[in-house]
Write a protein that holds these residues in place. Structure first.
Motif, PDB file in Angstrom:
ATOM      1  N   GLU A 161      -1.933   9.309   4.999  1.00 53.75           N
ATOM      2  CA  GLU A 161      -2.042   9.948   3.682  1.00 53.75           C
ATOM      3  C   GLU A 161      -3.144   9.266   2.861  1.00 53.75           C
ATOM      4  N   ILE A 162      -3.165   7.949   2.897  1.00 54.17           N
ATOM      5  CA  ILE A 162      -4.185   7.194   2.167  1.00 54.17           C
ATOM      6  C   ILE A 162      -5.562   7.460   2.750  1.00 54.17           C
ATOM      7  N   LEU A 163      -5.683   7.455   4.067  1.00 54.04           N
ATOM      8  CA  LEU A 163      -6.980   7.723   4.701  1.00 54.04           C
ATOM      9  C   LEU A 163      -7.490   9.126   4.370  1.00 54.04           C
ATOM     10  N   SER A 164      -6.588  10.083   4.308  1.00 55.05           N
ATOM     11  CA  SER A 164      -6.973  11.443   3.935  1.00 55.05           C
ATOM     12  C   SER A 164      -7.472  11.485   2.491  1.00 55.05           C
ATOM     13  N   ALA A 165      -6.789  10.772   1.600  1.00 56.70           N
ATOM     14  CA  ALA A 165      -7.221  10.719   0.198  1.00 56.70           C
ATOM     15  C   ALA A 165      -8.576  10.023   0.083  1.00 56.70           C
TER      16      ALA A 165
ATOM     17  N   ASP B 156     -16.043   4.060   1.598  1.00 54.70           N
ATOM     18  CA  ASP B 156     -16.304   3.502   2.928  1.00 54.70           C
ATOM     19  C   ASP B 156     -15.575   2.172   3.112  1.00 54.70           C
ATOM     20  N   TRP B 157     -15.610   1.332   2.082  1.00 58.50           N
ATOM     21  CA  TRP B 157     -14.926   0.042   2.122  1.00 58.50           C
ATOM     22  C   TRP B 157     -13.413   0.247   2.270  1.00 58.50           C
ATOM     23  N   LEU B 158     -12.881   1.181   1.500  1.00 59.65           N
ATOM     24  CA  LEU B 158     -11.451   1.477   1.580  1.00 59.65           C
ATOM     25  C   LEU B 158     -11.057   1.981   2.963  1.00 59.65           C
ATOM     26  N   HIS B 159     -11.883   2.836   3.534  1.00 59.78           N
ATOM     27  CA  HIS B 159     -11.595   3.353   4.874  1.00 59.78           C
ATOM     28  C   HIS B 159     -11.470   2.192   5.866  1.00 59.78           C
ATOM     29  N   GLU B 160     -12.421   1.291   5.826  1.00 54.85           N
ATOM     30  CA  GLU B 160     -12.387   0.141   6.740  1.00 54.85           C
ATOM     31  C   GLU B 160     -11.161  -0.733   6.483  1.00 54.85           C
ATOM     32  N   LEU B 161     -10.736  -0.803   5.239  1.00 50.29           N
ATOM     33  CA  LEU B 161      -9.575  -1.601   4.875  1.00 50.29           C
ATOM     34  C   LEU B 161      -8.287  -1.035   5.486  1.00 50.29           C
ATOM     35  N   PHE B 162      -8.182   0.285   5.569  1.00 49.64           N
ATOM     36  CA  PHE B 162      -6.939   0.924   6.018  1.00 49.64           C
ATOM     37  C   PHE B 162      -6.950   1.399   7.460  1.00 49.64           C
ATOM     38  N   VAL B 163      -8.091   1.605   8.057  1.00 50.24           N
ATOM     39  CA  VAL B 163      -8.141   2.253   9.369  1.00 50.24           C
ATOM     40  C   VAL B 163      -7.355   1.492  10.441  1.00 50.24           C
TER      41      VAL B 163
ATOM     42  N   VAL C 104      -4.679  -0.553   9.904  1.00 49.20           N
ATOM     43  CA  VAL C 104      -3.342  -0.950   9.452  1.00 49.20           C
ATOM     44  C   VAL C 104      -2.287  -0.377  10.403  1.00 49.20           C
ATOM     45  N   ALA C 105      -1.374  -1.260  10.833  1.00 48.33           N
ATOM     46  CA  ALA C 105      -0.368  -0.821  11.802  1.00 48.33           C
ATOM     47  C   ALA C 105       1.053  -1.219  11.435  1.00 48.33           C
ATOM     48  N   ASP C 106       1.232  -2.009  10.374  1.00 48.01           N
ATOM     49  CA  ASP C 106       2.586  -2.424  10.010  1.00 48.01           C
ATOM     50  C   ASP C 106       2.743  -2.476   8.495  1.00 48.01           C
ATOM     51  N   ARG C 107       3.995  -2.656   8.053  1.00 47.88           N
ATOM     52  CA  ARG C 107       4.280  -2.661   6.609  1.00 47.88           C
ATOM     53  C   ARG C 107       3.520  -3.752   5.881  1.00 47.88           C
ATOM     54  N   ARG C 108       3.498  -4.933   6.444  1.00 49.08           N
ATOM     55  CA  ARG C 108       2.807  -6.054   5.800  1.00 49.08           C
ATOM     56  C   ARG C 108       1.325  -5.736   5.612  1.00 49.08           C
ATOM     57  N   GLY C 109       0.698  -5.196   6.628  1.00 47.94           N
ATOM     58  CA  GLY C 109      -0.714  -4.840   6.536  1.00 47.94           C
ATOM     59  C   GLY C 109      -0.966  -3.732   5.527  1.00 47.94           C
ATOM     60  N   LEU C 110      -0.053  -2.762   5.485  1.00 47.32           N
ATOM     61  CA  LEU C 110      -0.193  -1.661   4.531  1.00 47.32           C
ATOM     62  C   LEU C 110      -0.065  -2.164   3.099  1.00 47.32           C
ATOM     63  N   ARG C 111       0.924  -2.994   2.862  1.00 44.70           N
ATOM     64  CA  ARG C 111       1.113  -3.561   1.520  1.00 44.70           C
ATOM     65  C   ARG C 111      -0.101  -4.384   1.098  1.00 44.70           C
ATOM     66  N   ALA C 112      -0.602  -5.214   2.007  1.00 50.23           N
ATOM     67  CA  ALA C 112      -1.748  -6.067   1.685  1.00 50.23           C
ATOM     68  C   ALA C 112      -2.995  -5.236   1.407  1.00 50.23           C
ATOM     69  N   ALA C 113      -3.233  -4.229   2.236  1.00 50.89           N
ATOM     70  CA  ALA C 113      -4.409  -3.379   2.037  1.00 50.89           C
ATOM     71  C   ALA C 113      -4.311  -2.612   0.723  1.00 50.89           C
ATOM     72  N   ALA C 114      -3.124  -2.105   0.408  1.00 48.77           N
ATOM     73  CA  ALA C 114      -2.948  -1.372  -0.850  1.00 48.77           C
ATOM     74  C   ALA C 114      -3.157  -2.293  -2.046  1.00 48.77           C
ATOM     75  N   ALA C 115      -2.642  -3.505  -1.966  1.00 48.93           N
ATOM     76  CA  ALA C 115      -2.823  -4.467  -3.060  1.00 48.93           C
ATOM     77  C   ALA C 115      -4.314  -4.772  -3.252  1.00 48.93           C
ATOM     78  N   LYS C 116      -5.015  -4.972  -2.162  1.00 50.40           N
ATOM     79  CA  LYS C 116      -6.455  -5.256  -2.250  1.00 50.40           C
ATOM     80  C   LYS C 116      -7.213  -4.040  -2.793  1.00 50.40           C
ATOM     81  N   ALA C 117      -6.806  -2.853  -2.380  1.00 47.43           N
ATOM     82  CA  ALA C 117      -7.472  -1.632  -2.840  1.00 47.43           C
ATOM     83  C   ALA C 117      -7.315  -1.436  -4.342  1.00 47.43           C
ATOM     84  N   PHE C 118      -6.197  -1.869  -4.887  1.00 42.55           N
ATOM     85  CA  PHE C 118      -5.986  -1.734  -6.333  1.00 42.55           C
ATOM     86  C   PHE C 118      -6.978  -2.560  -7.137  1.00 42.55           C
ATOM     87  N   SER C 119      -7.683  -3.481  -6.494  1.00 40.81           N
ATOM     88  CA  SER C 119      -8.693  -4.267  -7.210  1.00 40.81           C
ATOM     89  C   SER C 119      -9.835  -3.381  -7.706  1.00 40.81           C
TER      90      SER C 119
END
Length: 101
Positions: A14-18, A39-46, A48-63
């Motif tokens: 869902e995030i990658l689509s957005a 482009d940076w966000l795409h690389e950050l999420f592409v 991601v395979a687990d909850r911890r990674g998703l949470r960390a990537a989302a937190a970083k993206a909020f920057s």
């Protein structure tokens, strides 16, 4: 596949689509800064395979969010829609999974 893994993949996709929508709108509006951010966000999420990674990537993206001059400071209805959709996905990735762990 466990339901937790499925949920992570669903939210990540869902995030990658957005992000793809943000990139498309940014390119159509010649917004190079937002296009590079997408482009940076795409690389950050592409990868991601687990909850911890998703949470960390989302937190970083909020920057990228904030006030005037930030990623969320949009100039058209199309970019506002795309950025709002991304923000919803990021919130879901950051907080929804905390309640459903």
């Amino acid at each position: 596949m466990s339901s937790k893994r499925w949920a992570v993949e669903t939210v990540r996709d869902e995030i990658l689509s957005a992000i793809a929508e943000v990139r498309t709108v940014a390119r159509s509006e010649s917004d190079k800064q937002r296009s590079h951010a997408a482009d940076w966000l795409h690389e950050l999420f592409v990868g991601v395979a687990d909850r911890r990674g998703l949470r960390a990537a989302a937190a970083k993206a909020f920057s990228l969010y904030g006030g005037t001059g930030s990623f969320s400071d949009v100039g058209s209805a199309e970019s506002a829609h795309a950025v709002d959709r991304l923000a919803k996905g990021l919130r879901r990735g950051r907080f929804w999974l905390l309640r459903h762990s």
